[in-house]
Design a protein around this motif. Structure first.
Motif, mmCIF file in Angstrom:
data_model
loop_
_atom_site.group_PDB
_atom_site.id
_atom_site.type_symbol
_atom_site.label_atom_id
_atom_site.label_comp_id
_atom_site.label_asym_id
_atom_site.label_seq_id
_atom_site.Cartn_x
_atom_site.Cartn_y
_atom_site.Cartn_z
ATOM 1 N N UNK A 173 0.810 -1.217 0.000
ATOM 2 C CA UNK A 173 0.000 0.000 0.000
ATOM 3 C C UNK A 173 0.847 1.272 0.000
ATOM 4 N N UNK A 174 1.985 1.229 0.702
ATOM 5 C CA UNK A 174 2.780 2.443 0.901
ATOM 6 C C UNK A 174 3.865 2.642 -0.150
ATOM 7 N N UNK A 175 4.324 1.530 -0.734
ATOM 8 C CA UNK A 175 5.441 1.623 -1.665
ATOM 9 C C UNK A 175 6.785 1.699 -0.967
ATOM 10 N N UNK A 176 6.799 1.564 0.374
ATOM 11 C CA UNK A 176 8.038 1.608 1.141
ATOM 12 C C UNK A 176 8.614 0.203 1.315
ATOM 13 N N UNK A 177 9.898 0.122 1.582
ATOM 14 C CA UNK A 177 10.575 -1.166 1.722
ATOM 15 C C UNK A 177 10.099 -1.911 2.961
ATOM 16 N N UNK A 178 9.995 -3.224 2.844
ATOM 17 C CA UNK A 178 9.540 -4.046 3.974
ATOM 18 C C UNK A 178 10.473 -3.906 5.176
ATOM 19 N N UNK A 179 11.767 -3.801 4.923
ATOM 20 C CA UNK A 179 12.734 -3.688 6.009
ATOM 21 C C UNK A 179 12.517 -2.399 6.810
#
Length: 205
Positions: A43-49
């Motif tokens: 949803x955010x497009x941010x990295x999982x880490x």
């Protein structure tokens, strides 16, 4: 009847994640932990880490330090607040769609108005938790106590920042369990039994 949700809040190293997964497996429902991180990342497009570290942790410096820790973006909203908004929406959506176990991420607070949510807090003595993280994560015996303190301070700051409540206070949960005394399996049995008892009582109404 609304979906039945179990939220698992936990001290670092207490085995809360393992307990949540085993409870879900025993009940035949989903457990959202790393799976929640996947959804937030999509949803955010941010990295999982990044989400794994920042999605339920705040800096030690309190509310003000946390508010400015990550800069501003997303139309003037801090990255932390942007993650919170997405995280909240996903958790509310999951509760609408299915019965499940949700580990961490202030789910107990987010679902405070859900009428069929069992809120659990898992804790244990520091020596038991240190022993566990050495075994699970391969920590050296010199480091685990400090890591426990750091992780719990950040979780506490994050929880207070977004809920204005105190993380770990017994009044905020239906049940708190000492996994160091009871053991993982017994905690799983207690939570499972409580979940099924709540369901049985509703069926008899």
């Amino acid at each position: 009847m609304s979906n039945r949700i179990i939220t698992i809040s936990r001290e670092f190293g207490s085995g809360g994640r393992t307990i949540g997964k085993e409870v879900a497996a025993k009940l035949g429902i989903h457990c959202y932990d790393s799976e929640l991180i996947e959804k937030i990342a999509q949803e955010s497009g941010l990295a999982k880490e990044f989400i794994a570290e920042k999605g339920e942790y705040a800096s030690h410096g309190g509310w003000l330090a946390n508010a400015f820790s990550y800069g501003s973006s997303y139309n003037g909203t801090s990255v932390q607040d942007y993650l919170w908004k997405i995280q909240r929406e996903i958790i509310l959506d999951l509760a609408e769609k299915e019965s499940c176990v949700i580990v961490g991420r202030c789910a107990d607070y987010i679902l405070r108005d859900h009428d069929n949510c069992l809120k659990v807090f898992i804790h244990a003595a520091a020596d038991k938790r240190a022993e566990r993280i050495v075994k699970i994560y391969g920590e050296t015996m010199a480091a685990p106590e400090k890591r426990l303190q750091d992780k719990d301070k950040k979780r506490k700051a994050y929880y207070h920042f977004y809920t204005n409540m105190e993380w770990g206070e017994i009044q905020n949960y239906h049940i708190t369990l000492d996994s160091g005394v009871l053991g993982i399996d017994k905690c799983v049995d207690i939570i499972t039994d409580l979940y099924q008892m709540r369901d049985d009582s509703r069926c008899r109404r």
